[in-house]
Scaffold this motif. Structure first.
Motif, short mmCIF file in Angstrom:
data_model
loop_
_atom_site.label_atom_id
_atom_site.label_comp_id
_atom_site.label_asym_id
_atom_site.label_seq_id
_atom_site.Cartn_x
_atom_site.Cartn_y
_atom_site.Cartn_z
N TYR A 142 -3.85 25.33 -23.25
CA TYR A 142 -4.09 25.72 -21.68
C TYR A 142 -5.66 25.38 -21.51
O TYR A 142 -5.84 24.81 -20.35
CB TYR A 142 -3.65 26.76 -21.42
CG TYR A 142 -1.91 27.07 -20.71
CD1 TYR A 142 -1.84 26.33 -19.85
CD2 TYR A 142 -1.40 28.07 -21.31
CE1 TYR A 142 -0.47 26.38 -19.29
CE2 TYR A 142 -0.09 27.91 -21.12
CZ TYR A 142 0.43 27.30 -19.93
OH TYR A 142 1.89 27.27 -19.55
N ASP A 153 1.73 22.18 -14.80
CA ASP A 153 2.17 23.29 -13.99
C ASP A 153 2.77 24.45 -15.01
O ASP A 153 2.05 25.56 -14.89
CB ASP A 153 3.38 23.03 -13.34
CG ASP A 153 4.23 23.90 -12.59
OD1 ASP A 153 3.63 24.93 -12.11
OD2 ASP A 153 5.29 23.83 -11.95
N THR A 154 3.73 24.28 -15.74
CA THR A 154 3.94 25.46 -16.75
C THR A 154 4.17 24.81 -18.06
O THR A 154 4.62 23.69 -18.38
CB THR A 154 5.32 26.11 -16.31
OG1 THR A 154 6.28 24.89 -16.04
CG2 THR A 154 5.27 26.73 -15.11
#
Length: 404
Positions: A142, A153-154
């Motif tokens: 991340y 996004d995820t």
């Protein structure tokens, strides 16, 4: 920057195919000129020396695009849409595995040890505890993605042991293809830093599901920004229907562009929730083409066929090309599938060999992709297939050595 144009034809094993007659590159191997795309520049995290990633486009010395370069292939398809006043929007979903380090390719891959001291052994889709097993690695991914301006996004845990999925926010096809390519590099490097492997093989382990790169696709009006896949009242538009019909008719013939390796076809098996045909359905994950539940402004189709091992530029180009040809021809799709698509006949090729035979006969899509690109691409894949077929596998030694 200049580089030998033959770099565009090198195989996975570092070899070069005999290119079809009439393609001058086969004899001359001239330099190609690589021009950087300034919009693609991004920080490359994790290096001791300040480093950046930048994508380049390939041209001849006379300034003509080299149409066999993957970025140029996608550019060509996007230009076809632009000429119509259409703006394709895509959002990839990319799956991948963490595995224990493995320096012997004859040995099966194993799941890595997590922070609990154990390796995953069972399916834990969306499992938070399973995700936390590799929390430090995931947080570093991340962090690096934020530094590199990768718009994810995820990230979730998928069905396989130590299998993850990252969802990219929707946007321009070229920019998203760039981001997928950079993400793969970042994830592999961060994995190595943490003592494990990160792999995007379509089917890395025998008894685990494969990894896909699903592509969500929609179409906007260049002037109004409206979603062209829906009528003002929210009903499906003719463009939506013809786009799906184009995917249904031509994707099975373009399989090498989204399933480019011999391993790719090991993934396409129903017991691992991978498609075997191009049925379409609303919120139906057994179909190769899924239409998520949405209002008209968010109407889209998810192409679930590509594997994680695909070249993102070529897979996206192929999907958009098939939809484009479908709209140009005014094709109509089948009725949506309301049950299990796995109960319906298989329409996708089972092997790379079969896929290449069908690809070589797919006239309408080859015309928009470019015949020279298609010939060179097929030559590369045929040589890779020839090398693979010359290898005696562990399965053959185990089951045939002393029994036949």
């Amino acid at each position: 920057m200049r580089i030998a144009s033959s770099i565009l034809t090198v195989t996975m094993t570092g070899d070069y195919p005999d290119l079809p007659s009439g393609i001058d590159q086969a004899i001359q191997d001239p330099d190609c000129v690589l021009l950087p795309d300034p919009s693609s520049i991004r920080v490359a995290p994790g290096y001791r020396t300040p480093t950046a990633f930048v994508m380049t486009d390939a041209f001849t010395k006379d300034g003509e695009p080299i149409e066999v370069a993957p970025r140029q292939v996608l550019t060509k398809i996007m230009n076809l849409y632009a000429e119509k006043g259409w703006v394709p929007i895509i959002a990839p979903e990319l799956e991948f595995f963490l595995t224990a380090r493995n320096i012997d390719p004859d040995l099966p891959l194993e799941s890595p040890i997590g922070r609990s001291g154990r390796a995953e052994t069972v399916s834990q889709p969306y499992g938070l505890e399973a995700l936390n097993e590799h929390e430090d690695l995931i947080e570093q991914v991340y962090e690096y993605c934020e530094i590199a301006d990768i718009d994810i996004d995820t990230m979730i845990h998928e069905a396989g042991a130590a299998q993850l999925e990252v969802n990219f926010n929707h946007g321009n096809p070229m920019q998203l293809a760039d981001q997928v390519l950079v993400f793969k590099r970042i994830f592999r490097q961060v994995s190595l830093m943490n003592g494990v492997y990160g792999t995007f093989m379509a089917k890395p382990m025998d008894n685990q599901p494969g990894s896909a790169m699903h592509i969500h696709q929609s179409l906007q009006d260049a002037k109004t920004g409206n979603n062209l896949f829906a009528e003002p009242n929210g009903e499906d538009s003719w463009m939506f229907r013809s786009f799906i019909a184009g995917l249904q008719k031509f994707l099975p013939e373009c399989a090498p562009l989204f399933a480019p390796n011999v391993n790719s076809f090991r993934r396409m098996r129903p017991q691992y929730d991978a498609p075997i045909n191009v049925q379409w359905g609303r919120d139906n994950r057994s179909c190769g083409l899924r239409v998520p539940l949405s209002d008209g402004q968010n109407r889209r189709v998810e192409n679930r066929l590509p594997g994680a091992d695909c070249n993102p530029y070529l897979a996206i180009a192929a999907s958009l090309a098939c939809g484009y040809v479908g709209m140009q021809m005014g094709l109509e799709p089948s009725e949506p599938c309301t049950g299990s698509a796995y109960r319906l006949p298989r329409s996708l090729p089972r092997t790379l060999d079969e896929a290449l035979e069908r690809f070589n006969a797919c006239g309408p899509v080859r015309e928009v992709l470019g015949e020279e690109f298609c010939q060179i691409f097929a030559s590369v894949k045929e040589l890779e297939l020839d090398h693979f077929e010359g290898v005696v596998s562990a399965w053959e030694r185990e089951h045939l050595l002393l029994k036949v």
